[in-house]
Scaffold this motif. Structure first.
Motif, PDB file in Angstrom:
ATOM      1  N   ASP A 271       0.744  -1.115  -0.038  1.00  0.00           N
ATOM      2  CA  ASP A 271      -0.029   0.091  -0.032  1.00  0.00           C
ATOM      3  C   ASP A 271       0.905   1.312   0.088  1.00  0.00           C
ATOM      4  OD1 ASP A 271      -2.439  -1.102  -0.175  1.00  0.00           O
ATOM      5  OD2 ASP A 271      -2.512  -1.241   2.204  1.00  0.00           O
ATOM      6  N   THR A 289      -5.598   4.210   1.527  1.00  0.00           N
ATOM      7  CA  THR A 289      -5.929   3.260   0.731  1.00  0.00           C
ATOM      8  C   THR A 289      -6.859   2.136   1.630  1.00  0.00           C
ATOM      9  OG1 THR A 289      -3.953   1.972   1.268  1.00  0.00           O
ATOM     10  CG2 THR A 289      -3.944   3.161  -0.677  1.00  0.00           C
ATOM     11  N   ILE A 293     -15.125  -0.191   3.431  1.00  0.00           N
ATOM     12  CA  ILE A 293     -15.625  -0.662   1.981  1.00  0.00           C
ATOM     13  C   ILE A 293     -16.666  -1.885   2.503  1.00  0.00           C
ATOM     14  CG2 ILE A 293     -15.247  -1.597  -0.137  1.00  0.00           C
ATOM     15  CD1 ILE A 293     -12.473  -0.448   0.164  1.00  0.00           C
ATOM     16  N   CYS A 323     -19.196  -1.187  -2.850  1.00  0.00           N
ATOM     17  CA  CYS A 323     -18.366  -1.477  -4.012  1.00  0.00           C
ATOM     18  C   CYS A 323     -18.855  -3.073  -4.395  1.00  0.00           C
ATOM     19  CB  CYS A 323     -17.108  -1.549  -3.933  1.00  0.00           C
ATOM     20  SG  CYS A 323     -16.421   0.161  -3.490  1.00  0.00           S
ATOM     21  N   GLU A 328     -11.361  -5.132  -1.087  1.00  0.00           N
ATOM     22  CA  GLU A 328     -10.091  -4.077  -0.649  1.00  0.00           C
ATOM     23  C   GLU A 328      -9.573  -3.402  -2.008  1.00  0.00           C
ATOM     24  OE1 GLU A 328      -7.174  -6.879   0.714  1.00  0.00           O
ATOM     25  OE2 GLU A 328      -8.415  -7.503   2.630  1.00  0.00           O
ATOM     26  N   THR A 329      -9.271  -2.193  -1.718  1.00  0.00           N
ATOM     27  CA  THR A 329      -8.525  -1.258  -2.729  1.00  0.00           C
ATOM     28  C   THR A 329      -7.410  -2.152  -3.482  1.00  0.00           C
ATOM     29  OG1 THR A 329      -7.138  -0.027  -1.144  1.00  0.00           O
ATOM     30  CG2 THR A 329      -9.224   0.797  -1.611  1.00  0.00           C
ATOM     31  N   PRO A 330      -7.113  -1.727  -4.917  1.00  0.00           N
ATOM     32  CA  PRO A 330      -8.182  -1.333  -5.704  1.00  0.00           C
ATOM     33  C   PRO A 330      -9.492  -2.282  -5.881  1.00  0.00           C
ATOM     34  CG  PRO A 330      -6.472  -2.085  -7.172  1.00  0.00           C
ATOM     35  CD  PRO A 330      -6.084  -2.156  -5.601  1.00  0.00           C
ATOM     36  N   THR A 331     -10.841  -1.902  -5.611  1.00  0.00           N
ATOM     37  CA  THR A 331     -11.976  -2.594  -5.395  1.00  0.00           C
ATOM     38  C   THR A 331     -12.618  -2.799  -6.720  1.00  0.00           C
ATOM     39  OG1 THR A 331     -13.329  -0.525  -5.347  1.00  0.00           O
ATOM     40  CG2 THR A 331     -12.355  -1.643  -3.149  1.00  0.00           C
ATOM     41  N   ARG A 392     -13.417   2.155 -10.521  1.00  0.00           N
ATOM     42  CA  ARG A 392     -12.831   1.340  -9.208  1.00  0.00           C
ATOM     43  C   ARG A 392     -12.493   2.154  -8.158  1.00  0.00           C
ATOM     44  NH1 ARG A 392      -9.213  -3.048 -12.274  1.00  0.00           N
ATOM     45  NH2 ARG A 392      -8.224  -1.065 -12.901  1.00  0.00           N
ATOM     46  N   LEU A 393     -12.857   1.957  -6.817  1.00  0.00           N
ATOM     47  CA  LEU A 393     -12.345   2.720  -5.764  1.00  0.00           C
ATOM     48  C   LEU A 393     -10.981   2.288  -5.635  1.00  0.00           C
ATOM     49  CD1 LEU A 393     -13.082   4.548  -3.457  1.00  0.00           C
ATOM     50  CD2 LEU A 393     -13.630   2.575  -1.867  1.00  0.00           C
ATOM     51  N   LEU A 394     -10.161   3.307  -5.486  1.00  0.00           N
ATOM     52  CA  LEU A 394      -8.771   3.453  -5.024  1.00  0.00           C
ATOM     53  C   LEU A 394      -8.361   3.735  -3.703  1.00  0.00           C
ATOM     54  CD1 LEU A 394      -7.100   4.692  -8.359  1.00  0.00           C
ATOM     55  CD2 LEU A 394      -7.522   2.330  -7.725  1.00  0.00           C
ATOM     56  N   GLY A 395      -9.263   4.674  -3.043  1.00  0.00           N
ATOM     57  CA  GLY A 395      -8.863   5.127  -1.801  1.00  0.00           C
ATOM     58  C   GLY A 395      -9.921   6.284  -1.425  1.00  0.00           C
TER      59      GLY A 395
END
Length: 440
Positions: A271, A289, A293, A323, A328-331, A392-395
């Motif tokens: 991370d 990060t 989620i 999500c 977990e990121t990246p989701t 996509r969710l990165l943080g």
């Protein structure tokens, strides 16, 4: 002050309220500053006073007009500049209490429990008496009987009070600061010399030290981390938020940074490396990060349990990100967010995917600081998701992350905050943030 002889004990004076001439409380006594003399007893030069906001300032002894049980009265206004111990000065509570001294009558060693100061005929306050506890002596029953014996002796009846004896243990010093917030403890750490600062840092738990390091100026936290054992430094970085750990690792010498990353837990190090790939003044460089989620089928009750975790900051706990898997990121694709106030209004068994907030604001990973600041200010957000080109969710970026980057780099070292008049101009902040991002 009265011309009649007076005495006060430093440890008993700690916590006493300081009043100004008209009777308004201005702070509390936290320590007594003394200056050892080449001849004669150490002389008090002033007091460390804690004023509102946990700031510690210096009150010269010449500005004190009365010391009585329960109150200290000062003349005039306090100088609000942060207290810094000068060369040669000692703090009675921080430096002398629990120090080991040798009794000159040959009866052994003792530890200092309290220190008395008397006012002499020149109206100066001098160290006069020590309340000490004898060290354990003998063996068996004799040792048990002698344990805990206390007595009061003259200052000149002992040796080792100044200079040559071991310092007060860091554990005992830390115990006196256990209730302080990380920012306040960080301010105290800055006032200590490098050796004492390291001793105190080594006594802190990994979580506590991580929180304190995040509040220190760059040069101080680099000094602490470089002097810790590498394995301990890596453990501290492991428990930090990844964005804060990345900021600190980037400040370290390259070889040490790589060594610590190798010693960190692989997932945590990954991370940190990912965040270090982004420019510091972009969304990617500021984000954490590890936002909250969940999957869309997660019940509201589970989300409320997540945000109630004590270790979460208020800004991070304010928002749950919904999500698709992986979580977990990246989701997977970000479906939306839900604020904690919305969760409180819904029935516990309702799936969170059914109550997504209609207003969805996100920022791309390479958006500059100025754009992130403007977006959060425009929509009054305490956090905002960071996404890639596929959604996509990165943080997530929280408001405290933005403030850390907008404020001057040396804001933690400034003795006074900048004066603010009227309303804060958010547009002006955005322009300033843009200039900082461009300059770098």
């Amino acid at each position: 002050m009265s011309t009649s002889p007076q005495r006060f004990f430093a440890a008993r004076l700690a916590g006493t309220v300081v009043f100004d001439p008209i009777g308004e409380p201005v702070g509390k006594i936290r320590d007594v500053v003394v200056l050892p003399q080449a001849r004669g007893a150490a002389r008090a030069v002033g007091f460390v006073v804690e004023v509102p906001g946990k700031r510690r300032v210096f009150l010269p002894v010449t500005r004190v007009t009365s010391i009585t049980p329960g109150q200290v009265i000062s003349s005039g206004l306090l100088n609000m500049r942060r207290f810094e111990k000068r060369s040669g000065e000692m703090l009675v509570i921080a430096d002398l209490l629990d120090r080991t001294v040798t009794l000159l009558d040959g009866s052994g060693q003792a530890t200092v429990q309290d220190v008395a100061l008397d006012q002499n005929r020149h109206r100066d306050w001098e160290l006069s008496k020590l309340h000490v506890r004898r060290a354990k002596t003998g063996s068996g029953l004799t040792k048990l009987v002698s344990r805990g014996e206390t007595l009061t002796v003259d200052v000149d009846a002992v040796s080792g009070l100044h200079g040559t004896q071991a310092e007060q243990s860091a554990a005992l010093l830390l115990a006196s600061y256990q209730d302080l917030k990380p920012a306040d403890l960080g301010e105290i750490l800055q006032e200590l010399d490098a050796k004492r600062r390291l001793e105190l840092a080594e006594e802190l738990s990994d979580d506590r030290l991580a929180d304190v390091l995040e509040e220190l100026p760059e040069d101080t936290r680099v000094e602490v981390l470089t002097r810790l054992q590498a394995s301990r430094a890596a453990d501290v970085l492991d428990v930090m938020d990844p964005d804060d750990a990345a900021d600190i690792v980037q400040e370290l010498p390259h070889d040490l940074a790589e060594e610590l990353l190798e010693l960190m837990e692989p997932e945590e190090a990954e991370d940190v490396r990912r965040l270090m790939a982004y420019d510091e003044y972009t969304a990617g460089g500021m984000m954490t990060t590890e936002p909250l989620i969940v999957a869309p089928e997660t019940p509201v009750a589970h989300c409320l349990a997540m945000i109630s975790r004590e270790e979460l900051s208020p800004a991070l706990a304010a928002t749950v990100h919904v999500c698709r898997s992986p979580l977990e990121t990246p989701t997977g694709r970000l479906l939306g967010i839900v604020h904690f106030q919305h969760l409180l209004r819904e029935r516990p068994d309702r799936p969170v995917g059914e109550i997504l907030d209609a207003d969805r604001h996100t920022v791309p990973v390479h958006m500059p600081l100025s754009g992130v600041t403007r977006e959060m200010a425009t929509y009054n957000l305490v956090s905002i998701p960071v996404v890639d080109d596929e959604g996509r969710l990165l943080g997530a970026i929280t408001v405290d992350d933005v403030l850390d980057h907008v404020l001057p780099e040396d804001w933690r070292e400034q003795d006074e905050p900048p004066a603010l008049t009227g309303q804060i101009d958010l547009a002006e902040i955005s322009r300033a943030a843009g200039a900082r991002g461009t300059a770098r």
